[in-house]
Design a protein around this motif. Structure first.
Motif, PDB file in Angstrom:
ATOM      1  N   GLU A   1       5.095  -7.819  -2.156  1.00  0.00           N
ATOM      2  CA  GLU A   1       4.225  -8.984  -2.052  1.00  0.00           C
ATOM      3  C   GLU A   1       2.778  -8.562  -1.798  1.00  0.00           C
TER       4      GLU A   1
ATOM      5  N   ARG B   1       2.273 -17.296  -5.911  1.00  0.00           N
ATOM      6  CA  ARG B   1       1.583 -17.433  -4.626  1.00  0.00           C
ATOM      7  C   ARG B   1       0.066 -17.322  -4.707  1.00  0.00           C
TER       8      ARG B   1
ATOM      9  N   ASP C   1       3.482 -24.559   1.211  1.00  0.00           N
ATOM     10  CA  ASP C   1       3.586 -23.954   2.540  1.00  0.00           C
ATOM     11  C   ASP C   1       2.963 -24.833   3.609  1.00  0.00           C
TER      12      ASP C   1
ATOM     13  N   ARG D   1       6.857 -21.315   0.695  1.00  0.00           N
ATOM     14  CA  ARG D   1       5.806 -20.426   0.204  1.00  0.00           C
ATOM     15  C   ARG D   1       4.743 -21.244  -0.501  1.00  0.00           C
ATOM     16  N   VAL D   2       3.586 -20.635  -0.653  1.00  0.00           N
ATOM     17  CA  VAL D   2       2.519 -21.268  -1.416  1.00  0.00           C
ATOM     18  C   VAL D   2       3.065 -21.624  -2.790  1.00  0.00           C
TER      19      VAL D   2
END
Lengths: 333, 438
Positions: A34, A296, A215, A211-212
Motif C-alpha cells: 500500500e 485509494r 472512509d 477504505r477511501v
C-alpha cells in the motif's frame, strides 16, 4: 514417502497456525504494498530507507514500534469491553481465511455453506467496531462507531446479493464448487451480469474495509480514526491496521474466488492448465489488491449522506436487479 | 451580471461533463493515477542526493571581510535588524613626511543572526563595496538558536561557497559605466570583443580606468594595450564585477582581480568624459607615484612615451615592467607602463583646485562635496609636483611604515586590490578617500 498419521485435531492445529502466520505477514506485506503503490500512483517514492532496499522493512519497523508503545486505557473507558474489542474485530477477519481456496486442495475447510459462512463471519467485526467506539467514552470514537455500523449494514447487502448471484449461477454455496463451475471467470461470463456483480462486490468490499473513498467512519481529518481514537500500541494495530489489511486481503481472496475463477486459468485452455493453481490465484489476487490500492489515491472521500444514498438508492437496487437477471439466466439459458 | 454569466457557463460545463456517461469520470481519474504509476519519478532523495540549486539561490549570506568599510548600510537597511557591526577607528601614520595621518575603520564584529534574518537580500543589494554575497548553502541549522548568529569568521567561511558572478550578456553595458559613454564606444566593451580591435578596445579602457578606482595595484598598467591580453583576460578586466569572485578560486582569476585596479585613478575626480582628458594628464602620474612607493620605487618615474590624445593612451604607453608589476599581477607576462601622464608635466595645484570645483559645480554636486573634492585634487597636484621635482632614485628604500598597515595593497586579498565598487564616480565616499590616502 512414509505416511504421517495425524489426528484431525493435529491437522486443524497446523492449519490454524498457518493461518495465524499468514494473516499478520500478509497484513505487513499488504501495508508495504500500500505504501509503495500509493506513493508511485501519486508520483512519490514512498518509504525508501527501512531495511535498505526500497524500504522493504517499513511495516515491520512500524509494527515493532507499536509493540513498544504504552498500552493506555482511558479512565472513563469501559475497561473490559475496551480490551476485548480488538479481538472481536480481528478474530472474524482471521476466520474468513478458513474458506478461501488457494488451490483445489489448499483450503482449510471446504464447508458446504462456504459463502454463507464467509458473509456471516465477515460481518461480525462490525460488533467489535461498535464495542470499541462505545467503550472508549470518546465522542469521536462513538461517532465513528455509529458511522461504521451504518456503513457496514448498508454495504453488506450489496455484497451479500452479488455473492448470491454467483451462488445462483454455480448452484452451490461451497467455494470449491463455485470455482469449479467457472470455466470463464464469473466477471466475464455470463456477460454483463457477472461484470456488474463484480463491480458491485468491489464497491461494497471497499466500503466494508472503510477504505477511501468510503472512509467516513475512520476519517482521520475529522474524527481521528473514529472508533480507534483511544487505542494505542498493539491494540491499535490489531483493531485498525491488521483488521483493515486483513480485511483487504480477505476480500481480495473472496473476490478472486467468486468472480475471477479462483485457482483456475483465465480461459479454459489446456496449455494454461500446466501452470499451478497457486500461481493463478496469486496473479488474480495481486490484481485485486492492486485494484483496491489503486482506488485509494484516486478518489476523494465521499460524504456520509452521499455514502448512504449511494448504497441504498443505487447499489442495492442494482444488485436486486442482478439477482432477478441471474434467476432468468439460470432458468432460460 | 458577468458573474452570473460565468456561474451559468460553469454550471453548463459541469452538467455537460456529467452527461458524458455514468462513471466515466471515475475511470478518467483512475487513468490519471495509473499514468503516474508508470511515469519516471522525479523525486530527489534529499540527504542522499542534492539538487543543483540555481546560482541565485538565497541560502546564506557570506561576508568578504576585507571589502567591508564599516559603512553600516547593511545594518541600517536590514528590516529585521539582524546584522550586528562593531568597529573602531584606527589612525595610521602618514605615508610620507608632512602627510596627513589617515583614518581607517577596523571591523571588530560582523554578525548576522539567521534566526531573525528573513533572507530579503537587502543587505547584499545595498552593500556598496561588495562585501556581502549570497551563497547557495542552506544547511546550517542548529540545535541551539544562539548558534544561528554567525560571527564574521563563520560568515567569511561561507565565501568559499560563493559562486563567481555570471558572465555578462552579449552587448551588455559595463557595470558602472554610464550608458552614454558606453554608447559612444563603438564596440561593446564587454565580453565578445575580438582581441585585434585595438583602437576600439583602447577607447573603452580610459572609461574603465575612470570608473574603476582603486590604487591597490598601480604598478600594473592603466595603459596596457588591450590587445596584448588573451580575450578571456580582457573580459575579466573590463567587468569590475569579476573582480570579486570568492577567495579560493583559481589563481588566474586572482590575477585578473588585480587588473582593474591597475587602470584606476582615485575616484573623486574622474568620472565622466569631460574631465577625463585633463585627468589623464594629471592624475595618473600621481597614482603611479604612490604605487611605486608602495611597492618598489624604481619605475614610477622613468620617461614614457606620451600619448597625444587622452583617448588613445593605451596604445603607445607600453613599456614592460620588470618586477613591481609582477607582484600585483601574480606573475603575469610583461605588462605595460602604468602611467598615462606625460613625464614632468604637472598641473598647478590651484588650477586643479579651481578646475575640479568647476567640474563639480557643473555636475551639480553640493558645495561641500565640490570643495572637498577640489581640495583633494589640489593636494594631489601638489604631491605630483613635488615628486616630479625630485625623482626617486632607482634604489630608493621602500617606505616601511605604511607597508605594515592593512591598507597596503595585497596581491589579491587586500581591500584595495579587490574589485572596485560598481558605482561610478559621483558616489565616491569620503571615507574611502581617507582610507586609501588618495
Amino acid at each position: 514417502m512414509p505416511e504421517i498419521a495425524l489426528t484431525a485435531w493435529q491437522i486443524l492445529l497446523v492449519k490454524v497456525l498457518v493461518i495465524l502466520t499468514i494473516v499478520p505477514v500478509g497484513a505487513l506485506a499488504g501495508g508495504y504494498a500500500e505504501h509503495k503503490v500509493m506513493a508511485h500512483l501519486q508520483h512519490r517514492l514512498g518509504p525508501m530507507y527501512p531495511g535498505g532496499f526500497h524500504g522493504w522493512a517499513t511495516t515491520l519497523a512500524d509494527g515493532l514500534k507499536f509493540l513498544y508503545k504504552e498500552d493506555i486505557v482511558p479512565d472513563a473507558a469501559d475497561r473490559k469491553v475496551f480490551s476485548l474489542a480488538p479481538a472481536a474485530i480481528f478474530v472474524p477477519v482471521l476466520m474468513i481465511y478458513l474458506v478461501i481456496p488457494i488451490d483445489r486442495n489448499l483450503i482449510v475447510e471446504d464447508l458446504d455453506v462456504g459463502i454463507f459462512y464467509l458473509l456471516a463471519v465477515g460481518s461480525i467485526s462490525t460488533i467489535g467496531v461498535l464495542m470499541a467506539g462505545w467503550s472508549s467514552a470518546n465522542k469521536y470514537a462513538l461517532i465513528g462507531a455509529l458511522r461504521s455500523a451504518a456503513q457496514l449494514i448498508a454495504y453488506e447487502l450489496p455484497i451479500v446479493l452479488s455473492a448470491a448471484v454467483v451462488a445462483m449461477y454455480a448452484g452451490s454455496l461451497s467455494v470449491i464448487d463455485i470455482v469449479e463451475k467457472q470455466n470463464f471467470p464469473f466477471a466475464i461470463w455470463p456477460p454483463g451480469i457477472g461484470l456488474i456483480a463484480f463491480l458491485v462486490f468491489t464497491t461494497g468490499a471497499v466500503a466494508e474495509m472503510t477504505r477511501v473513498p468510503f472512509d467516513m467512519p475512520v476519517a482521520e481529518s475529522e474524527i481521528i480514526t473514529g472508533p480507534f481514537t483511544e487505542y494505542t500500541g498493539m491494540r491499535y494495530i490489531f483493531s485498525h491496521m491488521f483488521a483493515e489489511m486483513g480485511h483487504m486481503v480477505a476480500f481480495a481472496g473472496i473476490g478472486v474466488t467468486l468472480f475471477l475463477g479462483g485457482y483456475k486459468p483465465i480461459i479454459p485452455w489446456s496449455p494454461l492448465e500446466v501452470v499451478p493453481g497457486v500461481i493463478w490465484f496469486g496473479l488474480k489476487f495481486a490484481l485485486m489488491i492492486f485494484l483496491f490500492l489503486w482506488i485509494r489515491p484516486t478518489f476523494p472521500r465521499v460524504r456520509e449522506d452521499q455514502l448512504q444514498k449511494f448504497a441504498w438508492k443505487f447499489l442495492i437496487p442494482v444488485s436486486l436487479v442482478l439477482v432477478l437477471a441471474m434467476g432468468a439466466w439460470v432458468l432460460y439459458v | 451580471m458577468a458573474v452570473d454569466e460565468r456561474k451559468l457557463s460553469d454550471a453548463r460545463k459541469l452538467s455537460d461533463a456529467r452527461k458524458s456517461g455514468f462513471g466515466l469520470g471515475l475511470l478518467k481519474g483512475m487513468a490519471v493515477t495509473l499514468k503516474h504509476l508508470f511515469k519516471h519519478n522525479t523525486v530527489i532523495q534529499y540527504p542522499d542526493e542534492k539538487q543543483d540549486l540555481p546560482p541565485r539561490t538565497r541560502g546564506v549570506i557570506a561576508l568578504k571581510e576585507e571589502n567591508c568599510t564599516v559603512c553600516m548600510l547593511c545594518a541600517r537597511e536590514c528590516p529585521d535588524w539582524c546584522i550586528y557591526i562593531d568597529s573602531h577607528k584606527e589612525t595610521l601614520p602618514p605615508k610620507r613626511a608632512g602627510g596627513r595621518p589617515r583614518k581607517r575603520n577596523v571591523l571588530d564584529r560582523f554578525a548576522i543572526d539567521y534566526s531573525l534574518c528573513m533572507y530579503c537580500g537587502i543587505c547584499v543589494e545595498v552593500c556598496p563595496y561588495d562585501a556581502l554575497f549570497w551563497s547557495r548553502e542552506f544547511e546550517y541549522s542548529e540545535y541551539d538558536i544562539r548558534q544561528l548568529t554567525h560571527e564574521k569568521e563563520r560568515l567569511a567561511d561561507w565565501m568559499t561557497t560563493v559562486l563567481p558572478p555570471p558572465e555578462l550578456e552579449q552587448g551588455a553595458d559595463l557595470p558602472g559605466q554610464p550608458a552614454a559613454a558606453a554608447a559612444s564606444a563603438t564596440v561593446e566593451a564587454t565580453g565578445a570583443r575580438p582581441a585585434n580591435l585595438t583602437s576600439s578596445a583602447v577607447e573603452a579602457r580610459p572609461e574603465q580606468a575612470a570608473t574603476a578606482p582603486r590604487e591597490g595595484s598601480f604598478t600594473t598598467e592603466p595603459a596596457r594595450p588591450a590587445s596584448s591580453l588573451p580575450p578571456q583576460e580582457q573580459k575579466r578586466e573590463t567587468s569590475p564585477e569579476d573582480a570579486q569572485p570568492a577567495p579560493g578560486l583559481d589563481t588566474e582569476v586572482k590575477a585578473a582581480q588585480g587588473l582593474p585596479g591597475a587602470t584606476t585613478q582615485p575616484e573623486p575626480e574622474v568620472t565622466l568624459g569631460a574631465g577625463r582628458a585633463a585627468e589623464s594628464v594629471t592624475q595618473p602620474a600621481d597614482t603611479a607615484q604612490v604605487g611605486s612607493d608602495a611597492t618598489s620605487a624604481p619605475e614610477g618615474q622613468p620617461p614614457q612615451k606620451t600619448p597625444s590624445v587622452a583617448a588613445e593612451p593605451a596604445v603607445t604607453a607600453a613599456e614592460p615592467v620588470s618586477q613591481a608589476g609582477l607582484r600585483n599581477l601574480g606573475g603575469q607576462a610583461p605588462v605595460a607602463r602604468p602611467s598615462t601622464e606625460p613625464a614632468g608635466v604637472a598641473e598647478d595645484p590651484e588650477a586643479a583646485y579651481r578646475r575640479v570645483l568647476q567640474e563639480q559645480a557643473s555636475r551639480g554636486s553640493s558645495p561641500q562635496v565640490a570643495e572637498a573634492r577640489a581640495k583633494v585634487a589640489r593636494v594631489k597636484a601638489e604631491r605630483g609636483m613635488a615628486r616630479t621635482a625630485t625623482p626617486a632614485p632607482a634604489t630608493a628604500p621602500v617606505q616601511s611604515a605604511p607597508q605594515a598597515t592593512p591598507t597596503e595593497p595585497e596581491p589579491s586579498g587586500a581591500p584595495e586590490a579587490q574589485g572596485p565598487a560598481p558605482e561610478p564616480g559621483p558616489v565616491a565616499p569620503t571615507a574611502d578617500e581617507d582610507r586609501t590616502d588618495g
